[in-house]
Design a protein around this motif. Structure first.
Motif, PDB file in Angstrom:
ATOM      1  N   UNK B   9       0.883  -1.189   0.022  1.00 56.45           N
ATOM      2  CA  UNK B   9      -0.158  -0.115  -0.095  1.00 56.45           C
ATOM      3  C   UNK B   9       0.824   1.114   0.112  1.00 56.45           C
ATOM      4  N   UNK B  10       1.941   1.438   0.862  1.00 60.70           N
ATOM      5  CA  UNK B  10       2.821   2.473   0.883  1.00 60.70           C
ATOM      6  C   UNK B  10       3.404   2.899  -0.346  1.00 60.70           C
ATOM      7  N   UNK B  11       4.240   1.680  -0.993  1.00 64.73           N
ATOM      8  CA  UNK B  11       4.948   1.825  -2.078  1.00 64.73           C
ATOM      9  C   UNK B  11       3.914   2.405  -3.319  1.00 64.73           C
ATOM     10  N   UNK B  12       2.519   1.533  -3.350  1.00 72.23           N
ATOM     11  CA  UNK B  12       1.520   2.211  -4.439  1.00 72.23           C
ATOM     12  C   UNK B  12       1.400   3.616  -4.038  1.00 72.23           C
ATOM     13  N   UNK B  13       1.028   4.155  -2.904  1.00 72.15           N
ATOM     14  CA  UNK B  13       0.787   5.613  -2.685  1.00 72.15           C
ATOM     15  C   UNK B  13       2.073   6.249  -2.907  1.00 72.15           C
ATOM     16  N   UNK B  14       3.214   5.957  -2.573  1.00 72.26           N
ATOM     17  CA  UNK B  14       4.416   6.623  -3.042  1.00 72.26           C
ATOM     18  C   UNK B  14       4.384   6.815  -4.550  1.00 72.26           C
ATOM     19  N   UNK B  15       4.396   5.685  -5.207  1.00 71.73           N
ATOM     20  CA  UNK B  15       4.481   5.877  -6.655  1.00 71.73           C
ATOM     21  C   UNK B  15       3.300   6.536  -7.627  1.00 71.73           C
ATOM     22  N   UNK B  16       2.210   6.562  -6.951  1.00 70.64           N
ATOM     23  CA  UNK B  16       1.179   7.466  -7.375  1.00 70.64           C
ATOM     24  C   UNK B  16       1.737   9.253  -7.056  1.00 70.64           C
ATOM     25  N   UNK B  17       2.343   9.358  -5.916  1.00 72.07           N
ATOM     26  CA  UNK B  17       2.918  10.762  -5.828  1.00 72.07           C
ATOM     27  C   UNK B  17       3.900  11.033  -6.937  1.00 72.07           C
ATOM     28  N   UNK B  18       4.793  10.018  -7.043  1.00 74.00           N
ATOM     29  CA  UNK B  18       5.767  10.368  -7.955  1.00 74.00           C
ATOM     30  C   UNK B  18       5.402  10.386  -9.483  1.00 74.00           C
ATOM     31  N   UNK B  19       4.265   9.711  -9.757  1.00 68.09           N
ATOM     32  CA  UNK B  19       3.597   9.784 -10.932  1.00 68.09           C
ATOM     33  C   UNK B  19       2.931  11.146 -11.271  1.00 68.09           C
ATOM     34  N   UNK B  20       2.361  11.699 -10.128  1.00 69.91           N
ATOM     35  CA  UNK B  20       1.793  12.963 -10.378  1.00 69.91           C
ATOM     36  C   UNK B  20       2.638  14.253 -10.492  1.00 69.91           C
ATOM     37  N   UNK B  21       4.022  13.957  -9.725  1.00 74.35           N
ATOM     38  CA  UNK B  21       5.111  14.821  -9.865  1.00 74.35           C
ATOM     39  C   UNK B  21       5.540  15.006 -11.494  1.00 74.35           C
ATOM     40  N   UNK B  22       5.613  13.655 -11.888  1.00 76.33           N
ATOM     41  CA  UNK B  22       6.048  13.627 -13.211  1.00 76.33           C
ATOM     42  C   UNK B  22       5.064  14.158 -14.310  1.00 76.33           C
ATOM     43  N   UNK B  23       3.788  14.022 -14.162  1.00 76.08           N
ATOM     44  CA  UNK B  23       2.694  14.147 -15.091  1.00 76.08           C
ATOM     45  C   UNK B  23       2.058  15.579 -15.084  1.00 76.08           C
ATOM     46  N   UNK B  24       2.302  16.432 -13.915  1.00 77.33           N
ATOM     47  CA  UNK B  24       1.451  17.646 -13.914  1.00 77.33           C
ATOM     48  C   UNK B  24       2.443  18.658 -14.085  1.00 77.33           C
ATOM     49  N   UNK B  25       1.754  19.936 -14.382  1.00 85.35           N
ATOM     50  CA  UNK B  25       2.610  20.998 -14.538  1.00 85.35           C
ATOM     51  C   UNK B  25       2.330  22.101 -13.701  1.00 85.35           C
ATOM     52  N   UNK B  26       1.015  21.971 -12.978  1.00 86.01           N
ATOM     53  CA  UNK B  26       0.633  23.070 -11.924  1.00 86.01           C
ATOM     54  C   UNK B  26       1.516  22.856 -10.723  1.00 86.01           C
ATOM     55  N   UNK B  27       2.304  23.722 -10.110  1.00 88.54           N
ATOM     56  CA  UNK B  27       3.060  23.894  -9.137  1.00 88.54           C
ATOM     57  C   UNK B  27       2.465  23.314  -7.955  1.00 88.54           C
ATOM     58  N   UNK B  28       1.051  23.616  -7.633  1.00 87.55           N
ATOM     59  CA  UNK B  28       0.550  23.399  -6.207  1.00 87.55           C
ATOM     60  C   UNK B  28       0.172  21.883  -6.351  1.00 87.55           C
ATOM     61  N   UNK B  29      -0.240  21.422  -7.576  1.00 89.38           N
ATOM     62  CA  UNK B  29      -0.503  19.891  -7.717  1.00 89.38           C
ATOM     63  C   UNK B  29       0.719  19.065  -7.338  1.00 89.38           C
ATOM     64  N   UNK B  30       1.929  19.635  -7.928  1.00 90.31           N
ATOM     65  CA  UNK B  30       3.153  18.942  -7.515  1.00 90.31           C
ATOM     66  C   UNK B  30       3.391  18.983  -6.050  1.00 90.31           C
TER      67      UNK B  30
END
Lengths: 166, 112
Positions: B9-30
């Motif tokens: 579960x923790x690895x999946x949450x961490x990887x969702x966070x990584x994916x969000x940092x890589x795929x979004x351009x809005x600084x607040x979402x990052x």
């Protein structure tokens, strides 16, 4: 399958689903609302592990203070789905592949970990209660506690200095 | 509950966070995705603390305090995260005031 395990699966699905909602939703306000759901699900996990102090601190600090700050900044800037900058399709695809690969690599690296045969204690045990945590905090961790107050002071001064008009 | 469910579960949450940092351009979402990653680590620390508490339950000398350090680390991570958010959002507000955008691709002056 008893009630603790059912709660574990419900909270896990809630946390992962709403974390995906943060990443996937177009509107930043929906992202913040999904993030609040994620924090409440993680607080539920803490309660399930009988870490009651951390559950309450998580709700007060994250869902109470930090999320209000995020919502305030988003509404101050008047962000919505129309002005949201989007990356190109290929970059998004590459990002998802990279995240998935990282997941697979970490899971594969922990395949033969020694700790995986053990279990976490659910709904019992009293190390998460405020009495025991407070005793440990003010006996063994007094110096980090005081240093964190200095950190808060410097963060406050830093935020004011950055935020004021020059 | 077996500890490997919490690890996954923790690895999946961490990887969702990584994916969000890589795929979004809005600084607040990052920034919000970084908070998800911090929370994944917190969840794993609490689960490990309960795991060690259960492992030393039979030992009377350690039964009362084993695993308590993990929960105090989580407390300090929350303290640092709160300080980080206040400074980070101040930086984002200042960036918005100067450029009228929260797009991180706007901040590429080091590239040229």
């Amino acid at each position: 399958m008893n009630i603790s395990q059912i709660l574990f699966w419900i909270l896990t699905v809630l946390a992962l689903g709403s974390a995906l909602g943060v990443v996937l939703s177009k509107n930043p306000v929906y992202s913040v609302l999904c993030l609040i759901v994620t924090f409440f699900a993680i607080s539920g996990h803490y309660i399930l592990l009988n870490a009651q102090f951390l559950a309450i601190v998580n709700i007060i600090v994250y869902a109470g203070a930090i999320m209000v700050l995020f919502l305030f900044v988003i509404m101050l800037m008047n962000l919505n789905a129309e002005v949201e900058p989007q990356k190109s399709k290929i970059l998004k695809f590459a990002g998802f592949i990279a995240g998935l690969c990282l997941f697979l690599v970490i899971v594969a690296a922990l395949k033969n970990a020694e700790a995986k045969t053990q279990a976490a204690q659910l709904a019992s045990g009293d190390i998460g209660l405020i009495k025991n945590l407070g005793t440990a905090l003010f006996n063994d961790y007094v110096l980090p506690f005081e240093i964190s107050s200095v950190l808060f002071l410097s963060a406050m001064v830093g935020a004011v200095v950055i935020g004021k008009k020059e | 509950m077996p500890i490997n469910y919490y690890i996954i579960t923790a690895i999946a949450l961490f990887c969702i966070g990584i994916t969000g940092v890589l795929t979004r351009r809005n600084a607040i979402i990052i920034f919000m995705c970084i908070e998800i990653m911090l929370n994944a680590v917190n969840l794993l620390l609490v689960a490990f603390s309960k795991m060690f508490h259960m492992a030393y339950l039979a030992d009377p000398a350690k039964a009362a305090t084993s695993g308590i350090d993990g929960q105090l680390f989580v407390f300090f991570i929350m303290v640092v995260a709160a300080a980080e958010v206040s400074v980070g959002l101040a930086i984002i507000v200042m960036m918005y005031r100067n450029t009228h955008s929260v797009d991180v691709n706007f901040l590429n002056r080091l590239k040229n």
